[in-house]
Design a protein around this motif. Structure first.
Motif, mmCIF file in Angstrom:
data_model
loop_
_atom_site.group_PDB
_atom_site.id
_atom_site.type_symbol
_atom_site.label_atom_id
_atom_site.label_comp_id
_atom_site.label_asym_id
_atom_site.label_seq_id
_atom_site.Cartn_x
_atom_site.Cartn_y
_atom_site.Cartn_z
ATOM 1 N N THR A 197 17.024 7.280 8.744
ATOM 2 C CA THR A 197 17.054 6.795 7.133
ATOM 3 C C THR A 197 16.597 6.073 6.858
ATOM 4 N N MET A 198 15.340 5.790 5.352
ATOM 5 C CA MET A 198 15.251 4.385 4.771
ATOM 6 C C MET A 198 14.434 4.491 3.489
ATOM 7 N N VAL A 199 15.536 3.782 2.731
ATOM 8 C CA VAL A 199 15.892 4.365 1.666
ATOM 9 C C VAL A 199 15.592 2.724 1.001
ATOM 10 N N ILE A 200 13.979 1.949 0.306
ATOM 11 C CA ILE A 200 14.154 1.619 -0.816
ATOM 12 C C ILE A 200 13.925 1.694 -2.325
ATOM 13 N N ASP A 201 14.366 0.518 -2.884
ATOM 14 C CA ASP A 201 14.490 0.465 -4.607
ATOM 15 C C ASP A 201 13.146 -0.158 -4.422
ATOM 16 N N GLN A 202 12.116 0.279 -4.820
ATOM 17 C CA GLN A 202 11.518 -1.316 -5.537
ATOM 18 C C GLN A 202 10.243 -0.688 -6.746
ATOM 19 N N ALA A 203 9.839 -2.298 -6.603
ATOM 20 C CA ALA A 203 8.611 -1.844 -7.155
ATOM 21 C C ALA A 203 7.409 -3.182 -6.371
ATOM 22 N N ILE A 204 6.200 -2.106 -7.084
ATOM 23 C CA ILE A 204 5.340 -2.831 -6.711
ATOM 24 C C ILE A 204 4.401 -3.994 -8.085
ATOM 25 N N THR A 205 4.146 -5.369 -8.015
ATOM 26 C CA THR A 205 4.104 -5.507 -8.710
ATOM 27 C C THR A 205 3.037 -6.573 -9.180
ATOM 28 N N HIS A 206 2.026 -5.977 -6.998
ATOM 29 C CA HIS A 206 0.420 -7.244 -8.280
ATOM 30 C C HIS A 206 -0.406 -6.326 -7.005
ATOM 31 N N ARG A 207 -1.626 -6.038 -7.595
ATOM 32 C CA ARG A 207 -2.367 -5.937 -6.291
ATOM 33 C C ARG A 207 -3.717 -7.084 -5.895
ATOM 34 N N PRO A 208 -3.612 -6.926 -5.328
ATOM 35 C CA PRO A 208 -5.510 -7.435 -4.889
ATOM 36 C C PRO A 208 -6.491 -7.266 -5.480
ATOM 37 N N ASN A 209 -7.591 -7.920 -6.107
ATOM 38 C CA ASN A 209 -8.419 -7.529 -6.583
ATOM 39 C C ASN A 209 -9.605 -6.819 -5.811
ATOM 40 N N THR A 210 -10.750 -6.090 -6.219
ATOM 41 C CA THR A 210 -11.258 -5.384 -5.511
ATOM 42 C C THR A 210 -11.360 -4.132 -4.926
ATOM 43 N N LYS A 211 -10.150 -4.343 -3.925
ATOM 44 C CA LYS A 211 -9.681 -3.591 -3.236
ATOM 45 C C LYS A 211 -8.219 -3.267 -3.349
ATOM 46 N N PRO A 212 -7.722 -2.625 -4.561
ATOM 47 C CA PRO A 212 -6.780 -3.008 -5.301
ATOM 48 C C PRO A 212 -4.783 -1.688 -4.352
ATOM 49 N N GLN A 213 -5.340 -2.260 -2.894
ATOM 50 C CA GLN A 213 -4.301 -1.595 -2.135
ATOM 51 C C GLN A 213 -3.144 -1.897 -1.448
ATOM 52 N N VAL A 214 -1.803 -1.488 -1.721
ATOM 53 C CA VAL A 214 -0.574 -2.047 -1.426
ATOM 54 C C VAL A 214 0.089 -1.457 -0.481
ATOM 55 N N VAL A 215 0.705 -1.350 0.011
ATOM 56 C CA VAL A 215 1.014 -0.856 1.389
ATOM 57 C C VAL A 215 2.854 -0.986 0.819
ATOM 58 N N ALA A 216 3.425 -0.724 0.158
ATOM 59 C CA ALA A 216 5.211 -1.101 0.148
ATOM 60 C C ALA A 216 5.797 0.351 0.837
ATOM 61 N N GLY A 217 6.570 0.072 2.406
ATOM 62 C CA GLY A 217 7.128 0.544 2.994
ATOM 63 C C GLY A 217 6.368 0.955 4.195
ATOM 64 N N GLN A 218 6.637 1.661 5.545
ATOM 65 C CA GLN A 218 6.358 2.011 6.551
ATOM 66 C C GLN A 218 6.871 2.642 7.438
#
Length: 249
Positions: free
Chosen positions: A122-143
């Motif tokens: 089990t993994m639990v992440i308490d988090q917030a995504i705070t910025h995305r890249p330009n043009t391709k605004p995609q971010v992975v936050a937990g894998q």
């Protein structure tokens, strides 16, 4: 002290709708004062100056406990979280096209490696995504990884998904995600399946039989200089991790 106490009270009130962080809210010097980093290794989007050629900088224990590198891996001014940042022009690990500022799960000083068919992981992440890249605004936050991305939490624009290997839009969990919104991402792996939860609500059950599993937390920016501009450190993905826990049974 009065200002710090007032700030902490304001933060707790603002996050009442999401899980409360257990990280310290007192004075901190490095991310290791905020998060329990005992069973993690850090991968950063910068070149390791102690290695020949261009290689990603990795920081392991015991150095990790007292380590920080601005702007990529630093504690928040109020000590309630850790910022992970990764620019589109960052150094990449082998066999990848995107850079990362991420924690990689370890066990007894070596890379963790567990099976989806044995035990409960089990993994639990308490988090917030705070910025995305330009043009391709995609971010992975937990894998969940085993050499491949088995499942992730992935933001695409304002849509947050649980992915299923190469299916990056497998399950929409938030169709109106706004930057800075705090949430809990949770994976439970057992009996040959992955269960993904968003704010404690089950979103997807993925039948998966695999070995060599391990967790990752931080930010894995899904853009580089070929598909996002400017090609500079000002163009990046970013998360704030308030707390991350991993358990095995």
């Amino acid at each position: 002290m009065f200002v710090r106490a007032l700030l902490a009270t304001t933060l707790l009130a603002a996050s009442a709708a999401v899980p409360t962080a257990t990280a310290a809210t007192t004075a901190c010097s490095t991310p290791g004062d905020v998060l329990n980093l005992a069973n993690w290794k850090l991968q950063l989007p910068v070149d390791n100056p102690n290695q020949s050629g261009t290689q990603v900088l990795e920081v392991s224990q015991p150095q990790l406990d007292s380590y920080e590198l601005s702007p990529w891996f630093i504690d928040q001014p109020n000590c309630n979280g850790v910022r992970f940042r990764n620019a589109v022009n960052g150094v990449t690990t082998p066999n990848t096209t995107y850079a990362r500022s991420e924690l990689r799960e370890m066990r007894n000083g070596s890379g963790a490696s567990w099976s989806s068919t044995s035990g409960v992981h089990t993994m639990v992440i308490d988090q917030a995504i705070t910025h995305r890249p330009n043009t391709k605004p995609q971010v992975v936050a937990g894998q969940i990884h085993n050499g491949n991305d088995m499942a992730t939490f992935r933001l695409d624009g304002s849509s947050l998904y649980v992915t299923n290997e190469n299916d990056t839009h497998y399950k929409l969990v938030d169709g109106n995600y706004t930057l800075g919104k705090r949430f809990q991402a949770k994976f439970v792996v057992s009996n040959g399946s992955i269960k993904a939860y968003y704010n404690n609500v089950l979103q997807a059950t993925l039948p998966k039989s695999f070995t060599g599993g391990y967790f990752k937390a931080g930010v894995y920016t899904q853009a580089n200089c070929t598909n996002s501009s400017p090609c500079s450190t000002s163009n990046y993905g970013e998360t704030i991790v308030y707390n991350v826990t991993v358990t095995h049974s």
